[in-house]
Design an enzyme around this catalytic site. Structure first.
Site, mmCIF file in Angstrom:
data_model
loop_
_atom_site.group_PDB
_atom_site.id
_atom_site.type_symbol
_atom_site.label_atom_id
_atom_site.label_comp_id
_atom_site.label_asym_id
_atom_site.label_seq_id
_atom_site.Cartn_x
_atom_site.Cartn_y
_atom_site.Cartn_z
ATOM 1 N N THR A 91 21.463 4.559 0.803
ATOM 2 C CA THR A 91 23.061 3.047 1.135
ATOM 3 C C THR A 91 22.637 2.053 -0.548
ATOM 4 O O THR A 91 24.109 1.296 -0.788
ATOM 5 C CB THR A 91 22.669 2.497 2.162
ATOM 6 N N ASP A 92 21.745 2.888 -0.660
ATOM 7 C CA ASP A 92 21.454 1.155 -1.965
ATOM 8 C C ASP A 92 23.071 1.629 -3.345
ATOM 9 O O ASP A 92 22.991 0.653 -3.810
ATOM 10 C CB ASP A 92 19.988 1.576 -2.442
ATOM 11 N N SER A 117 -3.936 6.687 -18.492
ATOM 12 C CA SER A 117 -3.519 6.837 -17.213
ATOM 13 C C SER A 117 -5.128 7.961 -16.450
ATOM 14 O O SER A 117 -5.253 8.513 -16.935
ATOM 15 C CB SER A 117 -2.709 7.549 -16.455
ATOM 16 N N ALA A 136 6.652 12.774 -3.586
ATOM 17 C CA ALA A 136 6.446 12.586 -2.119
ATOM 18 C C ALA A 136 7.402 11.658 -1.077
ATOM 19 O O ALA A 136 7.199 11.360 -0.670
ATOM 20 C CB ALA A 136 4.913 12.026 -1.611
ATOM 21 N N SER A 140 7.887 6.718 -3.327
ATOM 22 C CA SER A 140 8.255 5.870 -4.748
ATOM 23 C C SER A 140 6.636 5.423 -5.457
ATOM 24 O O SER A 140 6.525 4.492 -6.119
ATOM 25 C CB SER A 140 8.608 4.396 -4.015
ATOM 26 N N SER A 141 6.464 6.251 -6.274
ATOM 27 C CA SER A 141 5.267 6.101 -7.524
ATOM 28 C C SER A 141 6.100 6.298 -8.050
ATOM 29 O O SER A 141 5.373 5.685 -9.064
ATOM 30 C CB SER A 141 4.564 7.545 -7.758
ATOM 31 N N SER A 142 6.875 6.207 -8.713
ATOM 32 C CA SER A 142 7.367 5.897 -10.501
ATOM 33 C C SER A 142 7.866 4.063 -10.128
ATOM 34 O O SER A 142 7.448 3.824 -11.076
ATOM 35 C CB SER A 142 8.373 6.976 -10.452
ATOM 36 N N ASP A 144 13.643 0.911 -3.853
ATOM 37 C CA ASP A 144 12.391 0.973 -4.532
ATOM 38 C C ASP A 144 11.500 0.027 -5.490
ATOM 39 O O ASP A 144 10.646 -0.053 -4.899
ATOM 40 C CB ASP A 144 12.115 2.242 -5.091
HETATM 41 C C1 GLA Z 1 15.486 7.247 -3.777
HETATM 42 C C2 GLA Z 1 15.807 6.016 -4.843
HETATM 43 C C3 GLA Z 1 16.479 5.459 -3.718
HETATM 44 C C4 GLA Z 1 17.264 5.378 -2.841
HETATM 45 C C5 GLA Z 1 17.270 6.429 -1.704
HETATM 46 C C6 GLA Z 1 17.597 7.022 -0.958
HETATM 47 O O1 GLA Z 1 14.397 6.460 -3.493
HETATM 48 O O2 GLA Z 1 15.621 6.379 -6.478
HETATM 49 O O3 GLA Z 1 17.261 3.868 -4.706
HETATM 50 O O4 GLA Z 1 19.044 5.817 -3.089
HETATM 51 O O5 GLA Z 1 16.159 7.168 -2.730
HETATM 52 O O6 GLA Z 1 17.730 5.998 0.127
#
Ligand code: GLA
EC number: 2.7.1.6
Length: 384
Positions: free
Chosen positions: A35-36, A67, A123, A126-128, A172
């Protein structure tokens, strides 16, 4: 690894104490998927897993990166040489942030960086974004830029979109930068307005499990971009700026106007119903009906599987097995095509549930999943 260890390793690598140590977490998204980039609603919360960065400024136009999680020594880049999509390794995330800050007019003159992260990579956690946000916050502090958190998130998104080349939304980075302990973040991605929603599962005898399927995903691959382009096509056909502008009550009429473009119909239906699910979950949490969010999460999974078509057999197996073993709700989380699922369950059911999922994976011949409990944790901050 703690702040002390990261600082000590920095001193070994660079021969002096770092000016500071910062942390930024990974996230899971409770509800509001894909949705973002449609200007819609999301509801992530921060994980206890985080990226740590020890950082010092330099004045000579060099960026030096190291790292703890990757083989190899210090990588050195000249700031003037940083260019979009010139780097396919992990260094693109921190370097991309430096590039984005400089491009926005901030006078960054160099940095020494040592990173160490406990956020599982690939995974869907949101590691990045954690790497991006920890660097952005460190440089914001050290260079006295005074940037607001939402602005830092925007710059990190730009690093990811333009420098790394992954067409992701804003969720994220905002989650990592803005989440608060014990809360989920209700974020309107159109104007980035935020509400912290208390989310204390333990107090209600509940748990939220994350099940990492170990199926690696990547958003720079084409499927994420195709979904995004399909959503933009839907918005254009409906004459709105973004699918966020299609009201849930008007969904049937909107779908009828799309006619027989079956793919666009499915994408639009997912996004509009998903925004509505976020609002429903917020309403239920506000009125203390936490258990009742379970079926809404499960509906979200069906929509991602059947309409958005970004699940995979391993994610479906987690959801089906968890529900059969008594979970209140379950869904894939993050971008899809692998990565992780979340499972909402009574605390007393957690052991059975984990066992059922592990056994189902073994019976299907899949790699053993990684299962852990997610507690809403703190967002990015300075540690020392
Ligand atoms: C990834 C993207 C987010 C979002 C999600 C799905 O995590 O980085 O911006 O679009 O997918 O909700």
């Amino acid at each position: 690894m703690g702040a002390q260890q990261v600082a000590e390793r920095f001193a070994e690598l660079y021969g002096a104490e770092p000016e500071g140590v910062w942390a930024a977490p990974g996230r899971v998204n409770l509800i509001g998927e894909h949705t973002d980039y449609n200007d819609g609603f999301v509801m992530p919360f921060a994980l206890p897993h985080q990226a740590l960065a020890a950082v010092s400024r330099r004045a000579d136009g060099l960026l030096r990166l190291h790292s703890a999680d990757v083989e190899g020594g210090i990588v050195e880049r000249r700031l003037d040489d940083l260019a979009p999509q010139s780097d396919e390794s992990w260094t693109a995330y921190p370097a991309g942030v430096v590039w984005a800050l400089r491009e926005a007019g901030h006078a960054i003159t160099g940095a020494d960086v040592h990173l160490s992260s406990t956020v599982p990579t690939g995974a869907g956690l949101s590691s990045s974004a954690a790497l991006e946000v920890v660097i952005a916050l460190a440089l914001d502090d050290l260079y006295g830029l005074g940037l607001r958190r939402w602005k830092l998130a925007r710059l990190c998104q730009r690093a990811e979109n333009v420098y790394v080349g992954a067409p992701t939304g804003i969720m994220d980075q905002t989650a990592s930068a803005c989440c608060e302990q014990g809360h989920a973040l209700f974020l309107d991605t159109r104007d980035l307005s935020q509400q912290q929603i208390p989310f204390d599962l333990a107090a209600e005898g509940l748990r939220l499990l994350v099940v990492d399927t170990r199926v690696e995903h990547a958003h720079s691959g084409g499927e994420y971009g195709k979904r995004r382009a399909g959503c933009e096509k839907g918005a254009a056909l409906l004459g709105v700026d973004a699918l966020r502008d299609v009201p849930h009550a008007g969904l049937d009429a909107a779908l009828a106007r799309l006619g027989d473009d079956e793919e666009v119909v499915r994408l639009v239906r997912h996004v509009v119903t998903e925004d509505h699910r976020v609002e429903r979950v917020v309403g239920l949490l506000r009125s203390g009906e936490t258990r009742a969010i379970g079926p809404v999460l499960t509906e979200g999974h069906a929509s991602l599987r059947d309409d958005f078509r970004i699940s995979c057999p391993e994610l479906d197996l987690v959801v089906d097995t968890a529900l059969a073993a008594g979970a209140l709700g379950a869904r894939m989380t993050g971008g899809g095509f692998g990565g992780s699922a979340i499972v909402l369950a009574e605390a007393t059911d957690v052991d059975n549930l984990s066992k059922a999922v592990e056994e189902a994976f073994a019976a299907a011949g899949y790699t053993a999943p990684r299962v852990f409990e997610a507690v809403p944790s703190a967002g990015a901050r300075r540690l020392r």
